[in-house]
Write an enzyme that holds these catalytic residues in place. Structure first.
Site, PDB file in Angstrom:
ATOM      1  N   ASP A  52      25.656  20.474 -36.594  1.00 35.26           N
ATOM      2  CA  ASP A  52      25.881  20.151 -35.187  1.00 35.26           C
ATOM      3  C   ASP A  52      27.399  20.127 -35.023  1.00 35.26           C
ATOM      4  O   ASP A  52      28.074  19.257 -35.585  1.00 35.26           O
ATOM      5  CB  ASP A  52      25.246  18.781 -34.887  1.00 35.26           C
ATOM      6  CG  ASP A  52      25.639  18.259 -33.520  1.00 35.26           C
ATOM      7  OD1 ASP A  52      26.443  18.906 -32.814  1.00 35.26           O
ATOM      8  OD2 ASP A  52      25.152  17.170 -33.164  1.00 35.26           O
ATOM      9  N   TYR A 142      32.956  25.655 -17.078  1.00 40.04           N
ATOM     10  CA  TYR A 142      33.174  26.501 -18.258  1.00 40.04           C
ATOM     11  C   TYR A 142      34.627  26.986 -18.272  1.00 40.04           C
ATOM     12  O   TYR A 142      35.326  26.878 -19.292  1.00 40.04           O
ATOM     13  CB  TYR A 142      32.204  27.686 -18.204  1.00 40.04           C
ATOM     14  CG  TYR A 142      32.391  28.731 -19.272  1.00 40.04           C
ATOM     15  CD1 TYR A 142      32.128  28.453 -20.601  1.00 40.04           C
ATOM     16  CD2 TYR A 142      32.804  30.024 -18.935  1.00 40.04           C
ATOM     17  CE1 TYR A 142      32.287  29.437 -21.582  1.00 40.04           C
ATOM     18  CE2 TYR A 142      32.951  31.003 -19.901  1.00 40.04           C
ATOM     19  CZ  TYR A 142      32.693  30.707 -21.221  1.00 40.04           C
ATOM     20  OH  TYR A 142      32.841  31.673 -22.175  1.00 40.04           O
ATOM     21  N   LYS A 146      37.711  26.177 -20.807  1.00 39.63           N
ATOM     22  CA  LYS A 146      38.439  27.230 -21.531  1.00 39.63           C
ATOM     23  C   LYS A 146      39.955  27.104 -21.309  1.00 39.63           C
ATOM     24  O   LYS A 146      40.736  27.254 -22.248  1.00 39.63           O
ATOM     25  CB  LYS A 146      37.941  28.622 -21.128  1.00 39.63           C
ATOM     26  CG  LYS A 146      36.538  28.940 -21.656  1.00 39.63           C
ATOM     27  CD  LYS A 146      36.472  28.964 -23.172  1.00 39.63           C
ATOM     28  CE  LYS A 146      35.105  29.238 -23.732  1.00 39.63           C
ATOM     29  NZ  LYS A 146      35.029  29.073 -25.205  1.00 39.63           N
TER      30      LYS A 146
HETATM   31  N1  SER Z   1      30.287  35.860 -20.565  1.00 37.04           N
HETATM   32  C1  SER Z   1      30.738  34.582 -20.078  1.00 37.04           C
HETATM   33  C2  SER Z   1      29.892  34.085 -18.975  1.00 37.04           C
HETATM   34  O1  SER Z   1      29.358  34.889 -18.259  1.00 37.04           O
HETATM   35  C3  SER Z   1      32.161  34.670 -19.627  1.00 37.04           C
HETATM   36  O2  SER Z   1      33.007  34.496 -20.718  1.00 37.04           O
HETATM   37  O3  SER Z   1      29.800  32.916 -18.788  1.00 37.04           O
END
Ligand code: SER
Length: 312
Positions: A52, A142, A146
């Site tokens: 994990d 997301y 990043k």
């Molecule tokens: N492929 C990823 C996504 O669509 C982008 O880095 O979230």
């Protein structure tokens, strides 16, 4: 032998990277970690260890043996799924990275790879040929994770000298495994439907251009970046990386050349808003200049490679 540890090895990128490492450095030189083993027989020729990635002690115990020179930390919740579970996405994406950086700071591993994404860009960045240095104002969690992760990487390099390297991947297109929870996933799913002879229902607008890349290019970029001399890696946030760029309509036109009669319909959902906030195409001059990157597969080659591989 100092080995390579792939964390998140059962995911879309993990399986392909494992095969790339096996081919370049040998099956025995790779250990794969994840919550569960994938069912990819080739990847599973390397040793599997259950892990994990948010468990810092478990990771430390693996690295303490001193067998590993390089860690590839690939665990992440992608953009579309992250919007449904923003707090979990943040926790997973950050904790899994920081655990590895901490181990590297303590000398348990020499080099770290961590994937960033075109999702670092948001509405203020130029859409076409998005430059290396521009606004990073993502509107997805997301993307937020990043951008933050890139800054963490740079912080560990500047403060502790950790040799951490990263690429801002476009949408990755490969035949060995399906992506999950991303916005660019349509460009993998579409090939399965085309070969089944079924109409594909696309969740993006026909003209929504996104940066994409065939897995062969992505793996070569990753292995070349990690093999480059440390002093050629000037950027310790993450490098822009460009493969090709296409819209669902353009991709369909290429597929129809090979599979006449293939049909697509369009029903944009929440993923269309995410895609609209991302670049259409990427300028990767810095990666080209600093460590010699060059993409080899355009959209035509990508379509041929996908259809041939899935047919086989
Ligand atoms: N492929 C990823 C996504 O669509 C982008 O880095 O979230």
């Amino acid at each position: 032998m100092r080995k390579h540890l792939v964390i998140g090895a059962s995911g879309q990128l993990g399986i392909e990277l494992t095969l790339g490492l096996q081919e370049r450095y040998g099956i025995e030189s790779v250990t794969i970690c994840d919550l569960r083993k994938s069912d990819d027989e080739l990847a599973n020729r390397s040793e599997f260890v259950e892990l994990d990635s948010t468990d810092s002690k478990a990771l430390r115990d693996i690295l303490k043996k001193g067998e590993y020179s390089t860690v590839y930390q690939l665990v992440a919740m992608l953009s579309a799924k992250g919007e449904i579970n923003p707090v979990s996405a943040w926790d997973l994406n950050m904790k899994s990275l920081i655990n590895v950086l901490e181990c590297a700071k303590d000398g348990l591993v020499e080099k770290v790879f961590w994937p960033s994404s075109i999702a670092v860009f948001g509405p203020e960045a130029p859409k076409d040929g998005t430059p290396q240095d521009t606004f990073c104002d993502p509107t997805t969690i997301y993307g937020v994770s990043k951008v933050s992760g890139e800054l963490w990487c740079n912080y560990y390099f500047e403060k502790y000298g950790v040799d951490v390297r990263s690429l801002r991947y476009p949408g990755l297109i490969g035949h060995r495994s399906l992506p999950g929870g991303g916005t660019t996933d349509y460009a993998v799913d579409v090939f399965y439907k085309a070969l089944e002879g079924v109409e594909f229902d696309c969740y993006l607008n026909p003209d929504e251009a996104l940066p994409m890349m065939h897995m062969d290019d992505a793996i070569r970029a990753t292995l070349d970046l990690m093999a480059a001399p440390a002093d050629s890696i000037k950027l310790r946030t993450s490098y822009n990386l460009s493969g090709c760029s296409f819209t669902p309509k353009e991709l369909t036109e290429e597929i129809v050349r090979v599979i006449p009669g293939f049909k697509i319909s369009y029903n944009p959902d929440h993923r269309q808003n995410i895609a609209a906030s991302w670049p259409n195409s990427i300028d990767d001059t810095t990666a080209r200049e600093e460590w010699g990157w060059k993409s080899e597969l355009g959209v035509k080659e990508l379509v041929e490679a996908m259809l041939n591989a899935l047919r086989n």
